[in-house]
Design a protein around this motif. Structure first.
Motif, PDB file in Angstrom:
ATOM      1  N   LEU A 278     -10.621  10.828  -9.780  1.00 47.02           N
ATOM      2  CA  LEU A 278     -11.673  10.540 -10.766  1.00 47.02           C
ATOM      3  C   LEU A 278     -12.748  11.616 -10.721  1.00 47.02           C
ATOM      4  N   THR A 279     -13.085  12.148 -11.873  1.00 45.29           N
ATOM      5  CA  THR A 279     -14.127  13.181 -11.922  1.00 45.29           C
ATOM      6  C   THR A 279     -15.510  12.613 -12.184  1.00 45.29           C
ATOM      7  N   ILE A 280     -15.580  11.361 -12.633  1.00 49.56           N
ATOM      8  CA  ILE A 280     -16.874  10.676 -12.735  1.00 49.56           C
ATOM      9  C   ILE A 280     -16.734   9.292 -12.117  1.00 49.56           C
ATOM     10  N   VAL A 281     -17.650   8.958 -11.245  1.00 47.82           N
ATOM     11  CA  VAL A 281     -17.733   7.622 -10.644  1.00 47.82           C
ATOM     12  C   VAL A 281     -19.179   7.185 -10.807  1.00 47.82           C
ATOM     13  N   VAL A 282     -19.465   6.509 -11.929  1.00 42.89           N
ATOM     14  CA  VAL A 282     -20.848   6.164 -12.262  1.00 42.89           C
ATOM     15  C   VAL A 282     -21.451   5.251 -11.197  1.00 42.89           C
ATOM     16  N   ALA A 283     -20.644   4.327 -10.690  1.00 44.22           N
ATOM     17  CA  ALA A 283     -21.104   3.429  -9.624  1.00 44.22           C
ATOM     18  C   ALA A 283     -19.889   2.990  -8.826  1.00 44.22           C
ATOM     19  N   ASP A 284     -20.134   2.268  -7.735  1.00 49.19           N
ATOM     20  CA  ASP A 284     -19.042   1.949  -6.808  1.00 49.19           C
ATOM     21  C   ASP A 284     -18.003   1.008  -7.388  1.00 49.19           C
ATOM     22  N   HIS A 285     -18.313   0.320  -8.495  1.00 46.91           N
ATOM     23  CA  HIS A 285     -17.328  -0.604  -9.061  1.00 46.91           C
ATOM     24  C   HIS A 285     -16.111   0.125  -9.619  1.00 46.91           C
ATOM     25  N   TYR A 286     -16.200   1.429  -9.834  1.00 44.55           N
ATOM     26  CA  TYR A 286     -15.037   2.190 -10.292  1.00 44.55           C
ATOM     27  C   TYR A 286     -13.898   2.134  -9.272  1.00 44.55           C
ATOM     28  N   LEU A 287     -14.234   1.924  -8.012  1.00 39.79           N
ATOM     29  CA  LEU A 287     -13.220   1.894  -6.950  1.00 39.79           C
ATOM     30  C   LEU A 287     -12.837   0.477  -6.543  1.00 39.79           C
ATOM     31  N   LEU A 288     -13.291  -0.522  -7.275  1.00 42.75           N
ATOM     32  CA  LEU A 288     -13.061  -1.913  -6.883  1.00 42.75           C
ATOM     33  C   LEU A 288     -11.581  -2.301  -6.795  1.00 42.75           C
ATOM     34  N   PRO A 289     -10.657  -1.691  -7.556  1.00 39.93           N
ATOM     35  CA  PRO A 289      -9.236  -2.044  -7.395  1.00 39.93           C
ATOM     36  C   PRO A 289      -8.688  -1.789  -5.999  1.00 39.93           C
ATOM     37  N   LEU A 290      -9.427  -1.049  -5.168  1.00 35.59           N
ATOM     38  CA  LEU A 290      -8.974  -0.809  -3.799  1.00 35.59           C
ATOM     39  C   LEU A 290      -9.292  -1.982  -2.860  1.00 35.59           C
ATOM     40  N   ALA A 291     -10.125  -2.914  -3.296  1.00 32.57           N
ATOM     41  CA  ALA A 291     -10.513  -4.029  -2.424  1.00 32.57           C
ATOM     42  C   ALA A 291      -9.340  -4.913  -2.014  1.00 32.57           C
ATOM     43  N   PRO A 292      -8.439  -5.334  -2.930  1.00 32.21           N
ATOM     44  CA  PRO A 292      -7.317  -6.185  -2.493  1.00 32.21           C
ATOM     45  C   PRO A 292      -6.386  -5.512  -1.484  1.00 32.21           C
ATOM     46  N   PRO A 293      -5.886  -4.291  -1.732  1.00 26.38           N
ATOM     47  CA  PRO A 293      -5.020  -3.692  -0.702  1.00 26.38           C
ATOM     48  C   PRO A 293      -5.756  -3.404   0.601  1.00 26.38           C
ATOM     49  N   LEU A 294      -7.062  -3.146   0.533  1.00 22.82           N
ATOM     50  CA  LEU A 294      -7.839  -2.968   1.753  1.00 22.82           C
ATOM     51  C   LEU A 294      -7.839  -4.255   2.574  1.00 22.82           C
ATOM     52  N   SER A 295      -7.994  -5.396   1.897  1.00 19.50           N
ATOM     53  CA  SER A 295      -7.980  -6.683   2.585  1.00 19.50           C
ATOM     54  C   SER A 295      -6.627  -6.955   3.224  1.00 19.50           C
ATOM     55  N   ILE A 296      -5.558  -6.577   2.535  1.00 18.28           N
ATOM     56  CA  ILE A 296      -4.214  -6.776   3.092  1.00 18.28           C
ATOM     57  C   ILE A 296      -4.035  -5.947   4.359  1.00 18.28           C
ATOM     58  N   CYS A 297      -4.433  -4.675   4.308  1.00 19.20           N
ATOM     59  CA  CYS A 297      -4.295  -3.811   5.489  1.00 19.20           C
ATOM     60  C   CYS A 297      -5.144  -4.330   6.647  1.00 19.20           C
ATOM     61  N   ALA A 298      -6.343  -4.833   6.337  1.00 14.67           N
ATOM     62  CA  ALA A 298      -7.197  -5.381   7.396  1.00 14.67           C
ATOM     63  C   ALA A 298      -6.553  -6.605   8.033  1.00 14.67           C
ATOM     64  N   ALA A 299      -5.976  -7.487   7.208  1.00 14.58           N
ATOM     65  CA  ALA A 299      -5.325  -8.689   7.741  1.00 14.58           C
ATOM     66  C   ALA A 299      -4.123  -8.322   8.605  1.00 14.58           C
ATOM     67  N   LEU A 300      -3.318  -7.390   8.143  1.00 10.03           N
ATOM     68  CA  LEU A 300      -2.176  -6.949   8.943  1.00 10.03           C
ATOM     69  C   LEU A 300      -2.639  -6.274  10.222  1.00 10.03           C
ATOM     70  N   GLY A 301      -3.791  -5.592  10.160  1.00 11.48           N
ATOM     71  CA  GLY A 301      -4.348  -4.987  11.360  1.00 11.48           C
ATOM     72  C   GLY A 301      -4.766  -6.026  12.381  1.00 11.48           C
ATOM     73  N   VAL A 302      -5.369  -7.114  11.919  1.00 11.70           N
ATOM     74  CA  VAL A 302      -5.757  -8.205  12.823  1.00 11.70           C
ATOM     75  C   VAL A 302      -4.526  -8.773  13.522  1.00 11.70           C
ATOM     76  N   LEU A 303      -3.461  -9.009  12.761  1.00 16.34           N
ATOM     77  CA  LEU A 303      -2.248  -9.575  13.349  1.00 16.34           C
ATOM     78  C   LEU A 303      -1.601  -8.594  14.328  1.00 16.34           C
ATOM     79  N   ALA A 304      -1.647  -7.306  13.997  1.00 18.02           N
ATOM     80  CA  ALA A 304      -1.067  -6.310  14.898  1.00 18.02           C
ATOM     81  C   ALA A 304      -1.829  -6.263  16.215  1.00 18.02           C
ATOM     82  N   VAL A 305      -3.152  -6.276  16.142  1.00 20.45           N
ATOM     83  CA  VAL A 305      -3.973  -6.257  17.362  1.00 20.45           C
ATOM     84  C   VAL A 305      -3.758  -7.540  18.155  1.00 20.45           C
ATOM     85  N   SER A 306      -3.666  -8.671  17.446  1.00 19.18           N
ATOM     86  CA  SER A 306      -3.449  -9.949  18.119  1.00 19.18           C
ATOM     87  C   SER A 306      -2.127  -9.946  18.879  1.00 19.18           C
ATOM     88  N   ASN A 307      -1.081  -9.450  18.246  1.00 15.44           N
ATOM     89  CA  ASN A 307       0.225  -9.401  18.909  1.00 15.44           C
ATOM     90  C   ASN A 307       0.201  -8.475  20.123  1.00 15.44           C
TER      91      ASN A 307
END
Length: 541
Positions: free
Chosen positions: A328-357
């Motif tokens: 992206l050559t223009i990012v007026v505000a941080d909401h332009y990157l909001l589609p990254l929130a769901p996969p970020l949450s998935i990676c964080a959850a898998l990270g918790v399970l990996a550390v737990s194991n």
């Protein structure tokens, strides 16, 4: 059915699905509803809600050739149609403020994103990971704030998340790929940045379909045709001339990207954003605990030669999207990157399970205790963030505060500013400089009402500037002479607005009331970019 039995299998029962969907829905609803009911009106909300009102009016009349369809046609129509329908329904049957009604539809999109991540994610990532990912997204202050406003982004995130999840299910039933194509058409019809997900979708789609028989190739070939058909059908403004108007709309956005847009990142003004801004926004707008689990999960995976399907999917989804959105050559505000929130949450959850194991393997410590401790490490910072910023943006990770010094601030701070002015002088005349050309819409709605007295010879006593105007210097040169900085709206360390006062009308007020109208001196912000004009009002006297 208890948690232990529920999470013992890769998929839950229908009863458990209903129960946990209800829990996630409530958890997602409460903070987003609070934002919708209490947040200041955003700069773009009147534009989108107003366009939706026009669209619904023309649909009722069956007038598809009216030039009014061209209103705000540079942005696709789906969210605006939803806002228009929600406004008509809310005002007609429930007496809701138009903007509150429109915001509630965005809240619904945010809740559906959370629920979809749980229900569709179970078969791909497992019940435990999908539930924890959905809960993380439900409490993520970044996603909470933007899914409480009448913006395009909650619908983009919803449909793009559904696209990925449905496409992943085509591994077991190829026809899910066609459903994913429909969802992608709606995502593109919500915001054109959905196109940046196409390379990642192609990679995951080819993996899921397998491409080992003619049927898979037929379905893969039909997907872009279905998506294009949905784009046309879901956008009434283009029906009069679909190809011409879609090309014109997309061309406007491409021209905007080439020209650039002033934005504030890392303490500097940028017209075009470099590649690292996407990573910078993701880093800044998410808690350190969530980022740490994503880092641990990614690092552990990259050291292995063979990946589990869930691990591979999560990594491609998040890191692939981060790579494409970095273009992206223009990012007026941080909401332009909001589609990254769901996969970020998935990676964080898998990270918790990996550390737990890893921590519980071969140890006598109770596995359940380790899991709940790690859950708390992930989720508590998100709850603290929601408590600090319940109805405004401003949440950043623990090393990047306040937001003003690192990212644009879209919250206008008008509500607090007008409340402060009302207590100071209930008869004061007020002007909101950034929106003067737009007709001062912000003063016209019930949830931002202040009794405005007629201007004295056209000179308002107070000027209110939201933070993003003095971050990007758009309006500072337009401040008339004779105004001084009188008050700064600061909440939890984040500056949302500056209030300037006219010394002329101030002196007249003092003479009329027979009192000294001095207010508190403005608190410092620590930025050399802040205007002082003629000095603070107390010093000017």
């Amino acid at each position: 059915m208890g948690l232990r039995r529920l999470f013992a299998s890769s998929r839950s029962s229908i009863f458990a699905d209903i129960f946990f969907t209800f829990i996630l829905g409530i958890v997602a609803l409460l903070p987003r509803l609070n934002v919708a009911l209490n947040a200041d009106l955003g700069p773009d909300e009147p534009v989108y809600v107003g366009a939706g009102r026009v669209y619904i009016h023309f649909l009722r009349l069956g007038d598809l050739s009216n030039p009014g369809w061209l209103d705000n046609m540079q942005h696709p129509a789906v969210p605006k149609l939803v806002f228009g329908f929600a406004e008509a329904l809310g005002s007609s049957y429930f007496g809701l403020d138009p903007f509150i009604a429109a915001r509630l539809s965005a809240v619904g999109a945010g809740i559906l994103t959370v629920v979809a991540l749980f229900l569709f994610g179970q078969r791909v990532f497992g019940v435990h990971a999908s539930f924890l990912a959905a809960l993380t997204l439900a409490l993520n202050p970044w996603h909470v704030y933007w899914s409480g406003l009448a913006m395009l982004d909650p619908f983009l995130v919803l449909f793009l998340t559904l696209t990925f999840l449905m496409l992943l299910h085509s591994r077991w039933q190829p026809l899910w790929a066609l459903a994913a194509a429909v969802s992608f058409g709606l995502a593109f019809s919500s915001k054109y940045t959905a196109a940046l997900a196409v390379p990642v979708l192609i990679v995951l789609g080819l993996q899921a379909l397998g491409m080992k028989n003619l049927r898979s190739w037929f379905i893969a070939g039909a997907c872009p045709i279905v998506a294009c058909g949905v784009v046309v059908l879901a956008n009434p403004p283009v029906w009069a001339s679909p190809l011409t108007r879609i090309v014109a709309s997309v061309s406007w956005q491409l021209h905007h990207a080439s020209v650039g847009h002033p934005s504030f990142y890392a303490g500097q003004m940028l017209t075009h954003t470099p590649w690292w801004i996407a990573s910078y926004v993701v880093w800044t707008k998410n808690s350190l605990s969530e980022l740490a689990f994503v880092g641990v999960f990614s690092a552990a995976a990259f050291t292995r030669r063979r990946w589990q399907p869930a691990t591979q999917t999560a990594l491609i989804w998040f890191w692939g999207m981060l790579a494409t959105f970095s273009t992206l050559t223009i990012v007026v505000a941080d909401h332009y990157l909001l589609p990254l929130a769901p996969p970020l949450s998935i990676c964080a959850a898998l990270g918790v399970l990996a550390v737990s194991n890893a921590l519980s393997a071969g140890r006598s410590a109770p596995r359940r205790l380790i899991q709940w401790t790690l859950f708390a490490v992930l989720l508590v910072p998100l709850l603290v963030g929601l408590a600090q910023f319940p109805n405004a943006e401003g949440f950043t990770n623990e090393l990047m505060r306040p937001q003003n010094q690192f990212l644009p601030v879209a919250t206008t701070g008008y509500r607090s500013a007008l409340d402060w002015i009302a207590k100071r002088d209930p008869t004061a005349s007020v002007e909101l400089p950034y929106f003067v050309e737009g007709g001062n819409w912000a003063m016209a709605h019930d949830h931002l009402t202040l009794v405005i007295a007629p201007n004295e010879k056209g000179v308002p006593r107070f000027l209110v500037l939201p933070a993003f105007t003095f971050q990007d210097q758009l309006t500072l040169s337009q401040i008339p002479a004779g105004y001084c900085l009188d008050h700064r709206v600061i909440e939890s360390g984040v500056t949302y607005a500056d209030i300037y006062e006219s010394r002329i009308t101030r002196e007249r007020t003092e003479d009329r009331l027979g009192v000294n109208a001095n207010g508190p001196a403005p608190t410092g912000f620590g930025s050399t970019n802040l205007p002082q004009n003629d000095g603070d009002c107390d010093a000017a006297r």
